[in-house]
Design a protein around this motif. Structure first.
Motif, PDB file in Angstrom:
ATOM      1  N   ARG A 146      71.534 120.300  59.250  1.00 21.59           N
ATOM      2  CA  ARG A 146      71.767 120.405  57.809  1.00 21.59           C
ATOM      3  C   ARG A 146      71.234 119.157  57.100  1.00 21.59           C
ATOM      4  NH1 ARG A 146      76.033 124.150  56.456  1.00 21.59           N
ATOM      5  NH2 ARG A 146      76.341 122.957  54.530  1.00 21.59           N
ATOM      6  N   ARG A 147      70.549 119.394  56.009  1.00 16.24           N
ATOM      7  CA  ARG A 147      69.941 118.284  55.278  1.00 16.24           C
ATOM      8  C   ARG A 147      70.991 117.342  54.707  1.00 16.24           C
ATOM      9  NH1 ARG A 147      64.473 119.490  54.210  1.00 16.24           N
ATOM     10  NH2 ARG A 147      63.944 121.681  54.530  1.00 16.24           N
ATOM     11  N   MET A 148      72.047 117.906  54.132  1.00 16.99           N
ATOM     12  CA  MET A 148      73.054 117.057  53.517  1.00 16.99           C
ATOM     13  C   MET A 148      73.732 116.166  54.539  1.00 16.99           C
ATOM     14  SD  MET A 148      74.344 116.257  50.595  1.00 16.99           S
ATOM     15  CE  MET A 148      73.975 117.645  49.527  1.00 16.99           C
ATOM     16  N   LYS A 149      74.008 116.704  55.684  1.00 18.07           N
ATOM     17  CA  LYS A 149      74.646 115.910  56.731  1.00 18.07           C
ATOM     18  C   LYS A 149      73.704 114.790  57.191  1.00 18.07           C
ATOM     19  CE  LYS A 149      77.081 118.117  59.723  1.00 18.07           C
ATOM     20  NZ  LYS A 149      77.492 118.966  60.878  1.00 18.07           N
ATOM     21  N   ALA A 150      72.420 115.086  57.264  1.00 16.86           N
ATOM     22  CA  ALA A 150      71.463 114.052  57.663  1.00 16.86           C
ATOM     23  C   ALA A 150      71.419 112.921  56.637  1.00 16.86           C
ATOM     24  CB  ALA A 150      70.074 114.662  57.834  1.00 16.86           C
ATOM     25  N   VAL A 151      71.482 113.274  55.353  1.00 17.14           N
ATOM     26  CA  VAL A 151      71.477 112.251  54.306  1.00 17.14           C
ATOM     27  C   VAL A 151      72.711 111.376  54.404  1.00 17.14           C
ATOM     28  CG1 VAL A 151      71.643 111.904  51.806  1.00 17.14           C
ATOM     29  CG2 VAL A 151      70.000 113.536  52.732  1.00 17.14           C
ATOM     30  N   VAL A 152      73.867 111.997  54.613  1.00 20.65           N
ATOM     31  CA  VAL A 152      75.118 111.230  54.701  1.00 20.65           C
ATOM     32  C   VAL A 152      75.081 110.278  55.901  1.00 20.65           C
ATOM     33  CG1 VAL A 152      77.600 111.386  55.064  1.00 20.65           C
ATOM     34  CG2 VAL A 152      76.464 112.960  53.485  1.00 20.65           C
ATOM     35  N   LEU A 153      74.627 110.788  57.040  1.00 17.08           N
ATOM     36  CA  LEU A 153      74.566 109.933  58.227  1.00 17.08           C
ATOM     37  C   LEU A 153      73.556 108.798  58.050  1.00 17.08           C
ATOM     38  CD1 LEU A 153      74.760 112.632  61.053  1.00 17.08           C
ATOM     39  CD2 LEU A 153      76.543 111.061  60.318  1.00 17.08           C
ATOM     40  N   ALA A 154      72.404 109.094  57.432  1.00 17.16           N
ATOM     41  CA  ALA A 154      71.426 108.043  57.181  1.00 17.16           C
ATOM     42  C   ALA A 154      71.992 106.993  56.224  1.00 17.16           C
ATOM     43  CB  ALA A 154      70.141 108.635  56.617  1.00 17.16           C
ATOM     44  N   GLY A 155      72.758 107.445  55.233  1.00 16.27           N
ATOM     45  CA  GLY A 155      73.390 106.500  54.330  1.00 16.27           C
ATOM     46  C   GLY A 155      74.408 105.629  55.035  1.00 16.27           C
ATOM     47  N   LEU A 156      75.144 106.216  56.001  1.00 18.21           N
ATOM     48  CA  LEU A 156      76.125 105.426  56.747  1.00 18.21           C
ATOM     49  C   LEU A 156      75.451 104.333  57.569  1.00 18.21           C
ATOM     50  CD1 LEU A 156      78.631 108.189  57.937  1.00 18.21           C
ATOM     51  CD2 LEU A 156      78.963 106.467  56.150  1.00 18.21           C
ATOM     52  N   THR A 157      74.263 104.609  58.085  1.00 19.41           N
ATOM     53  CA  THR A 157      73.550 103.538  58.801  1.00 19.41           C
ATOM     54  C   THR A 157      73.211 102.386  57.860  1.00 19.41           C
ATOM     55  OG1 THR A 157      71.404 104.595  58.422  1.00 19.41           O
ATOM     56  CG2 THR A 157      72.576 105.197  60.424  1.00 19.41           C
ATOM     57  N   PRO A 208      82.604  89.095  67.573  1.00 24.32           N
ATOM     58  CA  PRO A 208      82.801  90.468  68.090  1.00 24.32           C
ATOM     59  C   PRO A 208      82.727  91.531  67.004  1.00 24.32           C
ATOM     60  CG  PRO A 208      84.379  88.967  69.072  1.00 24.32           C
ATOM     61  CD  PRO A 208      83.673  88.179  68.026  1.00 24.32           C
ATOM     62  N   THR A 209      83.053  91.147  65.753  1.00 25.63           N
ATOM     63  CA  THR A 209      82.975  92.133  64.672  1.00 25.63           C
ATOM     64  C   THR A 209      81.557  92.690  64.534  1.00 25.63           C
ATOM     65  OG1 THR A 209      84.714  90.933  63.513  1.00 25.63           O
ATOM     66  CG2 THR A 209      83.424  92.514  62.229  1.00 25.63           C
ATOM     67  N   GLN A 210      80.585  91.820  64.733  1.00 28.21           N
ATOM     68  CA  GLN A 210      79.205  92.268  64.631  1.00 28.21           C
ATOM     69  C   GLN A 210      78.884  93.317  65.693  1.00 28.21           C
ATOM     70  OE1 GLN A 210      77.236  88.499  65.079  1.00 28.21           O
ATOM     71  NE2 GLN A 210      77.015  88.209  62.851  1.00 28.21           N
ATOM     72  N   ALA A 211      79.364  93.124  66.877  1.00 23.51           N
ATOM     73  CA  ALA A 211      79.107  94.088  67.943  1.00 23.51           C
ATOM     74  C   ALA A 211      79.715  95.444  67.612  1.00 23.51           C
ATOM     75  CB  ALA A 211      79.663  93.557  69.263  1.00 23.51           C
ATOM     76  N   GLY A 212      80.945  95.440  67.087  1.00 24.06           N
ATOM     77  CA  GLY A 212      81.579  96.706  66.743  1.00 24.06           C
ATOM     78  C   GLY A 212      80.836  97.452  65.652  1.00 24.06           C
ATOM     79  N   VAL A 213      80.452  96.715  64.598  1.00 22.27           N
ATOM     80  CA  VAL A 213      79.718  97.366  63.505  1.00 22.27           C
ATOM     81  C   VAL A 213      78.366  97.865  63.991  1.00 22.27           C
ATOM     82  CG1 VAL A 213      78.652  96.983  61.258  1.00 22.27           C
ATOM     83  CG2 VAL A 213      80.898  96.005  61.747  1.00 22.27           C
ATOM     84  N   ALA A 214      77.683  97.068  64.837  1.00 20.94           N
ATOM     85  CA  ALA A 214      76.376  97.474  65.332  1.00 20.94           C
ATOM     86  C   ALA A 214      76.473  98.726  66.198  1.00 20.94           C
ATOM     87  CB  ALA A 214      75.748  96.327  66.124  1.00 20.94           C
ATOM     88  N   LEU A 215      77.496  98.800  67.051  1.00 16.43           N
ATOM     89  CA  LEU A 215      77.646  99.989  67.891  1.00 16.43           C
ATOM     90  C   LEU A 215      77.915 101.227  67.048  1.00 16.43           C
ATOM     91  CD1 LEU A 215      79.736  98.534  70.875  1.00 16.43           C
ATOM     92  CD2 LEU A 215      77.331  99.261  70.880  1.00 16.43           C
ATOM     93  N   LEU A 216      78.772 101.093  66.047  1.00 18.14           N
ATOM     94  CA  LEU A 216      79.035 102.241  65.177  1.00 18.14           C
ATOM     95  C   LEU A 216      77.781 102.666  64.415  1.00 18.14           C
ATOM     96  CD1 LEU A 216      82.546 101.284  63.722  1.00 18.14           C
ATOM     97  CD2 LEU A 216      82.018 103.037  65.435  1.00 18.14           C
ATOM     98  N   THR A 217      77.012 101.690  63.944  1.00 21.68           N
ATOM     99  CA  THR A 217      75.776 102.025  63.220  1.00 21.68           C
ATOM    100  C   THR A 217      74.790 102.740  64.134  1.00 21.68           C
ATOM    101  OG1 THR A 217      76.094 100.074  61.813  1.00 21.68           O
ATOM    102  CG2 THR A 217      73.893 101.053  61.854  1.00 21.68           C
ATOM    103  N   CYS A 218      74.624 102.247  65.356  1.00 22.36           N
ATOM    104  CA  CYS A 218      73.714 102.908  66.306  1.00 22.36           C
ATOM    105  C   CYS A 218      74.196 104.309  66.635  1.00 22.36           C
ATOM    106  CB  CYS A 218      73.602 102.075  67.579  1.00 22.36           C
ATOM    107  SG  CYS A 218      72.762 100.499  67.346  1.00 22.36           S
ATOM    108  N   ALA A 219      75.516 104.486  66.784  1.00 22.57           N
ATOM    109  CA  ALA A 219      76.046 105.810  67.086  1.00 22.57           C
ATOM    110  C   ALA A 219      75.737 106.798  65.961  1.00 22.57           C
ATOM    111  CB  ALA A 219      77.556 105.715  67.319  1.00 22.57           C
ATOM    112  N   VAL A 220      75.917 106.346  64.715  1.00 23.38           N
ATOM    113  CA  VAL A 220      75.614 107.219  63.583  1.00 23.38           C
ATOM    114  C   VAL A 220      74.123 107.544  63.543  1.00 23.38           C
ATOM    115  CG1 VAL A 220      75.603 107.371  61.073  1.00 23.38           C
ATOM    116  CG2 VAL A 220      77.572 106.397  62.238  1.00 23.38           C
TER     117      VAL A 220
END
Length: 981
Positions: free
Chosen positions: A614-625, A593-605
């Motif tokens: 904003r460019r900086m926000k896009a970079v941060v979100l892309a890095g979070l993925t 189940p941990t994989q499902a949680g991480v995958a859902l959060l990654t898809c949401a980001v």
């Protein structure tokens, strides 16, 4: 044979330092390898003349049946003597032709010697692929030699034209070689000639493609335009490449393959027609030239056509005549080019309209030219006469097509006589109304090389029977007629001699009627082939620009949408037609189940990235993925991949942030809502299509997984980390290629940033920013109120007060600095917390990187991850202390790490050749004091190279995108005086 070839290239590497040390006398040293090759070939004369061969073979690419195979037979013997013998004399000639002040003389000498080595390899190669490699090496070196004086537009254009024509012909020939090798089942030339494949459409296509390459190399119409323009090269290049070596390569290839393929359609018609046409067009054009080199150039084109006719006729007697003519042409055309260089040196011009009276002022030079010219006009008792008589008689005894070619040869010989007289008259005769040309004395050493070649024409004329055994050994590859032709100076009075007399008479008449001939030539002249070529290139360039303007709109989203749409359409078409999901097991949504949680959060980001402005926000979100993907690797039990992903995302985000400092805060492109709604489905469908394809591919696996075998192989060597072992041992070739690509990409990116590096050296020193300490400019030497120091100072060379950033006189109460160069920053731009953290973690992170490097055999790590980790340590110091701190942390150029790493990896790979295979692994086991039992393997050394390379790439990028941009910002900032104003 291999040693002789390699000696040419090895000594060529040292040509520049030899020329710097000894000047033009270095050419005498550089002449040693071709001289040794010529002497070696002479020692093998009796063997090859008797039909014997010398061979060298080394298994190079056995899986592709490609070998380093060299073979010396009769034809190769002749070509080696020409390439090496004439090459030796040309290099000796260069010692007098150039002076020590000539520009880029070392590079020229190295290229000329390397060309000689490539030509030697070409004529000795017994493998089609190896022959092609040397073929293209001659193309590249000829390009460099023709463009030697690159500051002249004519030289650059001529070099590019020669490269374009011959390289395109070479690529066409390569396709023919591959087809021929496929049809024959081997790439070994001797095996193909001994047992040629049966006639077929594929074989005919291969023959035509190969002939395109040969004809383009030997300047046969319609590829003849590049040779006259190549006369922009220095005269020694013209004498060697365009008389004795490069242009003979195409004729050599025709002669080499003729015994096996002369009966294949359309070999004979193609070569006889194009060769005859080239002979006539080149000779006619030579009559209209006023430059001595151009007269010889078009004459060379004409006689290359004659050689192509003889070599392509594909008979025993014509083969004998072809080889005799190949030798004769080199021996009379090379000295004429060399004499032209002497005339140019002595008078300063090659225009025959301005030259007058040189025959009396330079009698020795005139005698050499007359001797070589008489051989070119086939005057007895010179070698040219014996070869021309052999050609006329063998064509006369041949087929109907040969007799038509004979008619063209007689007309071409008349033209040859005419332009020979034009050359000799224009260079040495006294002309009415033209004052005698002033000359400089010609040293004997300058005249010796052309004199030796011209004397060879005189000696080998009566001595042509000496050549019968060698040249007859090549001709013996063809079916022999009942009464084979034998080389001799005199065969009595016959039709061949009558045709020669007719050619002499016609040539004399054409020369005497030069005025009407010139007028007729200008009246009949069609549009210059050179202009046609230029127009074609211009049209191609315009078409390319129009296509580029049509498809390159400058919008990155448009490019991505177009690319993804095409890929998606192809995938959907395959899925709909083939229905590959049939029988594929249903995918598991997750293993935990941990994989499902991480995958859902990654898809949401990832979905949040779609609406960010904003460019900086896009970079941060892309890095979070990316970090989310790394967490999926952790949950799946892949620590090596997770560690690599974390490091890559960290460095990438920092690089993005550094770049964004010079970019607008918001995305500048304004998208309407409907356009955004159109692009979102494309992006989502692209991701879904990739997921479906991966599911189908994994479900359709039929073979056993290679994982078990890799685990077993890793354990066999006493190791535990399978991933690291794959990267540096089992799949080390891939890692080497990726390392080279990474280094090239980093060099390319930073080169764009440092494009104006030369102008920066002369720029004004960078002044302190408003609010900076007075000593913030201590690196540039522009301290306020003081004169610039004689040498640039660093933070380590600064005094305690300067390092602390305190004004003079406050040394008694210094402020603590955690980083050496942090005082160069203004107070509002400093972060004490960041400085303390950077100081505390720098050395531990470096130690961690070394640990990750050395533990990779049994624990997660490796050179790539370790290099990124070390790079993060230096990035931390840069972020805390600025560009001066980075310079203090790394005293060496980043390119040193990159180059050293690439060198170490490559050297480790090549070290395996000691065991017979590149990248062959070995392990040393031993006992070290204090350390105890230890072992060292080539995989560790290879990984150390990857470590240094990755570290160098990170430092290079940070310096380019960080320190460089810092400097631009400082330069653009208002000066303190401007602020007060």
């Amino acid at each position: 044979m291999s040693v002789l070839i390699l000696c040419h290239f090895a000594l060529a590497l040292f040509a520049a330092p030899l020329v710097r040390r000894w000047g033009t006398r270095a050419f005498l040293v550089l002449a040693l390898p071709p001289a040794a090759a010529a002497v070696w070939a002479l020692t093998r004369w009796s063997t090859t003349a008797a039909g014997g061969t010398d061979t060298t073979e080394w298994r190079w690419l056995p899986a592709y049946h490609v070998d380093w195979a060299l073979r010396l037979d009769a034809l190769a013997e002749l070509m080696v003597l020409l390439a090496a013998g004439v090459g030796t004399l040309v290099l000796v000639y260069c010692a007098s032709y150039f002076d020590d002040r000539s520009r880029q003389l070392g590079r020229f000498a190295g290229n000329l010697l390397a060309f000689a080595g490539a030509m030697l390899g070409l004529v000795l190669a017994d493998d089609l692929v190896l022959l092609y490699i040397f073929w293209e090496l001659t193309t590249v070196f000829s390009y460099l030699l023709i463009g030697q004086t690159s500051d002249h537009k004519r030289n650059r254009r001529s070099a590019l034209q020669a490269l374009t024509v011959t390289a395109l012909g070479g690529l066409t020939m390569l396709v023919g070689f591959l087809l021929l090798g496929h049809e024959a089942g081997t790439y070994r030339i001797s095996a193909i000639l001994a047992d040629p494949p049966p006639p077929s459409a594929a074989l005919s296509a291969a023959v035509v493609l190969i002939l395109v390459g040969a004809l383009s190399k030997s300047a046969i119409w319609p590829f003849s335009l590049w040779l006259p323009n190549a006369m922009a090269a220095p005269t020694p290049v013209s004498a060697y490449l365009h008389a004795a070596a490069m242009v003979k390569a195409g004729v050599y290839l025709v002669a080499r393959l003729a015994p096996a393929f002369a009966e294949i359609t359309p070999w004979r018609p193609l070569l006889l027609v194009l060769g005859s046409l080239t002979m006539l067009l080149g000779g006619w054009r030579a009559l209209r030239m006023n430059d001595l080199k151009l007269v010889l150039a078009y004459g060379t084109v004409s006689q290359l056509g004659f050689l192509t006719v003889l070599a392509g006729a594909g008979g025993h007697d014509t083969g004998l005549a072809a080889t005799a003519m190949i030798l004769g042409h080199a021996l009379f055309k090379a000295p004429l080019f060399l004499v032209t260089g002497i005339v140019d040196h002595a008078t300063g011009t090659r225009d025959l309209r301005k030259l007058s009276g040189l025959g009396r002022r330079l009698p020795a030079v005139c005698a050499v030219a007359v001797l070589a010219g008489a051989s070119m006009a086939a005057v007895p008792p010179l070698l040219g006469f014996a070869a021309k008589e052999a050609a006329f008689q063998t064509l006369l005894d041949g087929s109907t097509g040969d007799r038509w070619a004979l008619a063209a040869a007689v007309a071409g010989s008349a033209l040859t006589t005419a332009y020979t007289l034009r050359y000799l008259w224009g260079a040495f005769a006294r002309k009415p109304g033209v004052p005698d040309t002033g000359v400089h004395p010609v040293p004997a050493a300058f005249l010796a090389p052309p004199a030796v070649l011209a004397l060879a024409c005189l000696v080998l004329g009566p001595g042509v029977p000496w050549l019968q055994d060698l040249l007859g050994a090549y001709a013996a590859q063809f079916p022999a007629p009942d009464h084979p032709y034998h080389l001799a100076l005199w065969h009595g009075v016959g039709l061949a001699l009558g045709l020669s007399a007719a050619a002499w008479a016609g040539g004399v008449l054409l020369f005497l009627a030069s005025g009407p001939v010139l007028r007729v030539g200008h009246a009949l002249a069609l549009r210059s082939a050179d202009r046609v070529f230029g127009g074609m290139l211009l049209a191609l360039e315009r078409t390319a620009l129009q296509c580029t303007g049509l498809v390159q709109r400058g919008s990155l989203p448009a490019y991505l949408v177009t690319t993804m749409s095409v890929v998606l359409a192809g995938q959907i078409a395959v899925l709909v037609v083939d229905e590959p999901w049939t029988g594929t097991p249903a995918p598991r949504l997750w293993d935990h189940p941990t994989q499902a949680g991480v995958a859902l959060l990654t898809c949401a980001v990832a979905l949040l990235c779609l609406g960010v402005r904003r460019r900086m926000k896009a970079v941060v979100l892309a890095g979070l993925t990316g970090y989310g993907t790394a967490l999926l690797f952790v949950a799946q039990g892949a620590p090596d991949l997770a560690l690599t992903q974390f490091c890559v995302e960290t460095v990438s985000m920092i690089v993005y942030v550094l770049v964004l400092r010079r970019m607008p805060v918001y995305f500048e492109e304004n998208f309407s809502r409907w356009r955004r709604l159109m692009r979102m489905p494309v992006a989502l469908a692209g991701g879904a299509a990739v997921a479906v394809v991966l599911w189908i591919m994994a479900g359709h696996r039929r073979a056993e997984s290679a994982g078990a075998a890799m685990v077993e192989e890793t354990a066999h060597h006493g190791l535990k980390d399978v991933v690291a072992t794959i990267l540096v041992d089992l799949r080390a070739w891939d890692t080497m290629g990726e390392s080279a690509v990474l280094a090239a990409a980093a060099v390319g990116v930073t080169s764009l940033i440092y494009l104006h590096r030369r102008t920066d050296a002369a720029e004004q020193p960078v002044l302190p920013l408003p609010g900076d300490h007075p000593h913030a400019a201590l690196r540039t030497g522009d301290e306020p109120g003081t004169a610039p120091p004689t040498a640039p100072r660093t933070a380590w060379q600064a005094s305690r007060s300067e390092s602390a950033g305190l004004p003079s006189g406050d040394e008694g109460a210094p402020e603590r600095t955690w980083l050496a160069a942090s005082a160069t920053l203004a107070p509002e731009r400093r972060s004490l917390v960041l400085e303390v953290v950077a100081r505390l973690i720098f050395h531990p992170v470096l130690v961690l990187s070394v640990y990750l490097l050395l533990c990779a055999e049994n624990l997660p790590g490796g050179g790539f991850v370790a290099g990124l980790t070390a790079g993060v340590a230096f990035i931390a110091r840069y972020l805390a202390g600025g560009r001066h701190e980075l310079a203090d942390a790394v005293r060496f150029k980043a390119g040193l790490f990159t180059g050293l790493g690439l060198f170490l990896s490559t050297a480790t790979a090549l070290g395996g050749l000691g065991e017979g295979t590149v990248l062959h692994g070995w392990t040393w086991h031993g006992h070290l004091p204090v350390w105890g039992d230890a072992h060292l393997s080539t995989a560790v050394l290879f990984d150390c190279g990857v470590y240094l390379l990755v570290l160098g790439v990170v430092l290079d990028i940070v310096r380019a995108l960080g320190a460089r941009i810092d400097r631009q910002i400082e330069r653009a900032a208002p000066r303190p005086e401007e602020g007060r104003a």
